[in-house]
Design a protein around this motif. Structure first.
Motif, PDB file in Angstrom:
ATOM      1  N   LEU A 293      -7.324   0.160  -1.059  1.00  0.00           N
ATOM      2  CA  LEU A 293      -6.563   0.033  -2.215  1.00  0.00           C
ATOM      3  C   LEU A 293      -7.559   0.492  -3.311  1.00  0.00           C
ATOM      4  CD1 LEU A 293      -4.615  -3.055  -1.547  1.00  0.00           C
ATOM      5  CD2 LEU A 293      -3.736  -0.955  -1.168  1.00  0.00           C
ATOM      6  N   ASN A 294      -7.141   1.575  -4.225  1.00  0.00           N
ATOM      7  CA  ASN A 294      -8.037   1.624  -5.319  1.00  0.00           C
ATOM      8  C   ASN A 294      -6.985   2.329  -6.581  1.00  0.00           C
ATOM      9  OD1 ASN A 294      -7.742   4.513  -4.213  1.00  0.00           O
ATOM     10  ND2 ASN A 294      -9.692   4.938  -5.249  1.00  0.00           N
ATOM     11  N   THR A 295      -5.889   2.347  -6.380  1.00  0.00           N
ATOM     12  CA  THR A 295      -5.127   2.932  -7.369  1.00  0.00           C
ATOM     13  C   THR A 295      -4.199   2.094  -7.756  1.00  0.00           C
ATOM     14  OG1 THR A 295      -5.611   5.204  -6.560  1.00  0.00           O
ATOM     15  CG2 THR A 295      -3.600   4.951  -7.972  1.00  0.00           C
ATOM     16  N   LYS A 296      -4.032   1.798  -9.188  1.00  0.00           N
ATOM     17  CA  LYS A 296      -3.208   0.959  -9.628  1.00  0.00           C
ATOM     18  C   LYS A 296      -1.870   1.652 -10.251  1.00  0.00           C
ATOM     19  CE  LYS A 296      -2.507  -2.524 -13.330  1.00  0.00           C
ATOM     20  NZ  LYS A 296      -2.862  -3.520 -14.468  1.00  0.00           N
ATOM     21  N   ILE A 297      -0.691   1.349  -9.748  1.00  0.00           N
ATOM     22  CA  ILE A 297       0.576   2.041 -10.214  1.00  0.00           C
ATOM     23  C   ILE A 297       1.347   1.183 -11.005  1.00  0.00           C
ATOM     24  CG2 ILE A 297       0.347   3.613  -8.232  1.00  0.00           C
ATOM     25  CD1 ILE A 297       2.654   2.154  -7.093  1.00  0.00           C
ATOM     26  N   GLU A 298       2.365   1.667 -11.966  1.00  0.00           N
ATOM     27  CA  GLU A 298       3.382   0.957 -12.712  1.00  0.00           C
ATOM     28  C   GLU A 298       4.549   0.631 -12.042  1.00  0.00           C
ATOM     29  OE1 GLU A 298       2.204  -0.317 -15.518  1.00  0.00           O
ATOM     30  OE2 GLU A 298       0.282   0.786 -15.586  1.00  0.00           O
ATOM     31  N   HIS A 299       5.019   1.447 -11.137  1.00  0.00           N
ATOM     32  CA  HIS A 299       6.345   1.304 -10.575  1.00  0.00           C
ATOM     33  C   HIS A 299       6.322   1.600  -9.163  1.00  0.00           C
ATOM     34  CE1 HIS A 299       7.796   0.494 -14.581  1.00  0.00           C
ATOM     35  NE2 HIS A 299       7.355   1.937 -15.085  1.00  0.00           N
ATOM     36  N   ALA A 300       7.170   1.011  -8.426  1.00  0.00           N
ATOM     37  CA  ALA A 300       7.489   1.611  -6.955  1.00  0.00           C
ATOM     38  C   ALA A 300       8.683   1.038  -6.506  1.00  0.00           C
ATOM     39  CB  ALA A 300       6.269   0.811  -6.153  1.00  0.00           C
TER      40      ALA A 300
ATOM     41  N   LYS B   2       9.276   0.764  -3.411  1.00  0.00           N
ATOM     42  CA  LYS B   2       9.362  -0.167  -2.179  1.00  0.00           C
ATOM     43  C   LYS B   2       8.016  -0.589  -2.265  1.00  0.00           C
ATOM     44  CE  LYS B   2       9.198   0.015   2.794  1.00  0.00           C
ATOM     45  NZ  LYS B   2       8.741   1.043   3.660  1.00  0.00           N
ATOM     46  N   ILE B   3       7.856  -2.252  -1.679  1.00  0.00           N
ATOM     47  CA  ILE B   3       6.761  -2.776  -1.794  1.00  0.00           C
ATOM     48  C   ILE B   3       6.332  -3.169  -0.259  1.00  0.00           C
ATOM     49  CG2 ILE B   3       5.409  -4.943  -2.368  1.00  0.00           C
ATOM     50  CD1 ILE B   3       6.117  -3.254  -4.891  1.00  0.00           C
ATOM     51  N   ASP B   4       5.498  -2.639   0.189  1.00  0.00           N
ATOM     52  CA  ASP B   4       5.190  -2.826   1.481  1.00  0.00           C
ATOM     53  C   ASP B   4       4.330  -3.894   2.089  1.00  0.00           C
ATOM     54  OD1 ASP B   4       6.250  -0.026   2.329  1.00  0.00           O
ATOM     55  OD2 ASP B   4       4.641   0.668   0.557  1.00  0.00           O
ATOM     56  N   GLY B   5       3.646  -4.716   1.025  1.00  0.00           N
ATOM     57  CA  GLY B   5       2.814  -5.927   1.366  1.00  0.00           C
ATOM     58  C   GLY B   5       2.725  -6.620   0.220  1.00  0.00           C
ATOM     59  N   GLU B   6       1.816  -7.858   0.490  1.00  0.00           N
ATOM     60  CA  GLU B   6       1.297  -8.576  -0.531  1.00  0.00           C
ATOM     61  C   GLU B   6       0.212  -9.396  -0.253  1.00  0.00           C
ATOM     62  OE1 GLU B   6       5.577 -10.678  -2.552  1.00  0.00           O
ATOM     63  OE2 GLU B   6       4.225 -11.866  -0.956  1.00  0.00           O
TER      64      GLU B   6
ATOM     65  N   LEU C  61       0.718  -3.532  -9.047  1.00  0.00           N
ATOM     66  CA  LEU C  61       0.827  -3.021  -7.855  1.00  0.00           C
ATOM     67  C   LEU C  61      -0.346  -1.923  -7.461  1.00  0.00           C
ATOM     68  CD1 LEU C  61       4.517  -1.870  -8.552  1.00  0.00           C
ATOM     69  CD2 LEU C  61       3.813  -3.793  -7.176  1.00  0.00           C
ATOM     70  N   MET C  62      -0.863  -2.238  -6.389  1.00  0.00           N
ATOM     71  CA  MET C  62      -1.776  -1.223  -5.951  1.00  0.00           C
ATOM     72  C   MET C  62      -1.370  -0.293  -4.915  1.00  0.00           C
ATOM     73  SD  MET C  62      -4.474  -2.098  -7.682  1.00  0.00           S
ATOM     74  CE  MET C  62      -5.816  -1.193  -6.742  1.00  0.00           C
ATOM     75  N   ALA C  63      -1.846   1.093  -4.810  1.00  0.00           N
ATOM     76  CA  ALA C  63      -1.298   1.902  -3.935  1.00  0.00           C
ATOM     77  C   ALA C  63      -2.518   2.286  -3.068  1.00  0.00           C
ATOM     78  CB  ALA C  63      -0.956   3.526  -4.524  1.00  0.00           C
ATOM     79  N   GLY C  64      -2.007   2.440  -1.686  1.00  0.00           N
ATOM     80  CA  GLY C  64      -3.307   2.605  -0.733  1.00  0.00           C
ATOM     81  C   GLY C  64      -3.468   4.106  -0.512  1.00  0.00           C
ATOM     82  N   GLY C  65      -4.224   4.579   0.223  1.00  0.00           N
ATOM     83  CA  GLY C  65      -4.477   5.841   0.521  1.00  0.00           C
ATOM     84  C   GLY C  65      -3.507   6.482   1.543  1.00  0.00           C
ATOM     85  N   ASP C  66      -2.864   5.663   2.232  1.00  0.00           N
ATOM     86  CA  ASP C  66      -1.836   6.233   3.020  1.00  0.00           C
ATOM     87  C   ASP C  66      -0.233   6.130   2.383  1.00  0.00           C
ATOM     88  OD1 ASP C  66      -1.189   3.549   3.112  1.00  0.00           O
ATOM     89  OD2 ASP C  66      -1.238   3.238   5.083  1.00  0.00           O
ATOM     90  N   GLY C  67      -0.277   5.827   1.191  1.00  0.00           N
ATOM     91  CA  GLY C  67       1.016   5.656   0.161  1.00  0.00           C
ATOM     92  C   GLY C  67       1.544   4.332   0.159  1.00  0.00           C
ATOM     93  N   ARG C  68       1.151   3.584   1.047  1.00  0.00           N
ATOM     94  CA  ARG C  68       1.824   2.230   0.730  1.00  0.00           C
ATOM     95  C   ARG C  68       1.478   1.542  -0.394  1.00  0.00           C
ATOM     96  NH1 ARG C  68       0.022  -1.033   5.889  1.00  0.00           N
ATOM     97  NH2 ARG C  68      -1.791   0.251   5.843  1.00  0.00           N
TER      98      ARG C  68
END
Length: 168
Positions: free
Chosen positions: A4-11, A13-17, A55-62
């Motif tokens: 996880l290294n990218t902060k996003i404003e909206h999503a 779907k949330i894939d985890g906590e 919200l943090m985006a993973g390298g795989d899009g999650r």
């Protein structure tokens, strides 16, 4: 391992906590475990703080939601706004991180500070709650455009430089 290294404003779907106390949400490099048990690597820019609900985006899009963990804190209340302001002043004078809320302050538990606050007339109550202190006057509050904000590059390999090392 999810990175996880990218902060996003909206999503959509949330894939985890990822549940973390404030102390770990301040770290720029962290290995942690999602609620599901999956390990993650978290990379943020030095000096940045993850807040509850980020919200943090993973390298795989999650997308992973950051959750502030409950921790041992004091709730500081006073009979008057002026008395609460005095407590806030004295905490700030000691460079103590404090969460400002409507009618109360929240700080990490510290018996010396508890005694000082009680001496100022405050009611100090132990509680277990999420801790979200103020960012401070010198915190970065940059303005960004777009939806995704890379916080830090993912290091391919890190080298620790020691004082005696010679340049390559």
């Amino acid at each position: 391992m999810l990175t996880l290294n990218t902060k996003i404003e909206h999503a959509g779907k949330i894939d985890g906590e990822l549940v973390l106390p404030y102390e770990l949400r301040e770290k720029s490099r962290l290995r942690a475990t999602l609620r599901s048990g999956e390990e993650v690597a978290l990379f943020t820019a030095r000096g940045s703080v993850l807040r509850d609900g980020d919200l943090m985006a993973g390298g795989d899009g999650r997308v992973i939601r950051i959750v502030a963990a409950a921790e041992a804190v004091y709730r500081v209340e006073c009979a008057t706004p002026h008395a609460l302001l005095r407590c806030a002043f004295h905490l700030g004078n000691r460079h103590t991180q404090a969460q400002l809320s409507d009618g109360f302050l929240r700080i990490r538990q510290d018996p010396v500070l508890k005694e000082m606050l009680q001496g100022l007339g405050a009611t100090v109550t132990e509680e277990s709650a999420a801790f979200e202190p103020e960012a401070g006057a010198y915190a970065g509050g940059g303005h960004a455009h777009g939806d995704a904000h890379p916080l830090a590059p993912v290091p391919l390999r890190q080298r620790i430089h020691r004082p005696g090392d010679r340049p390559d």
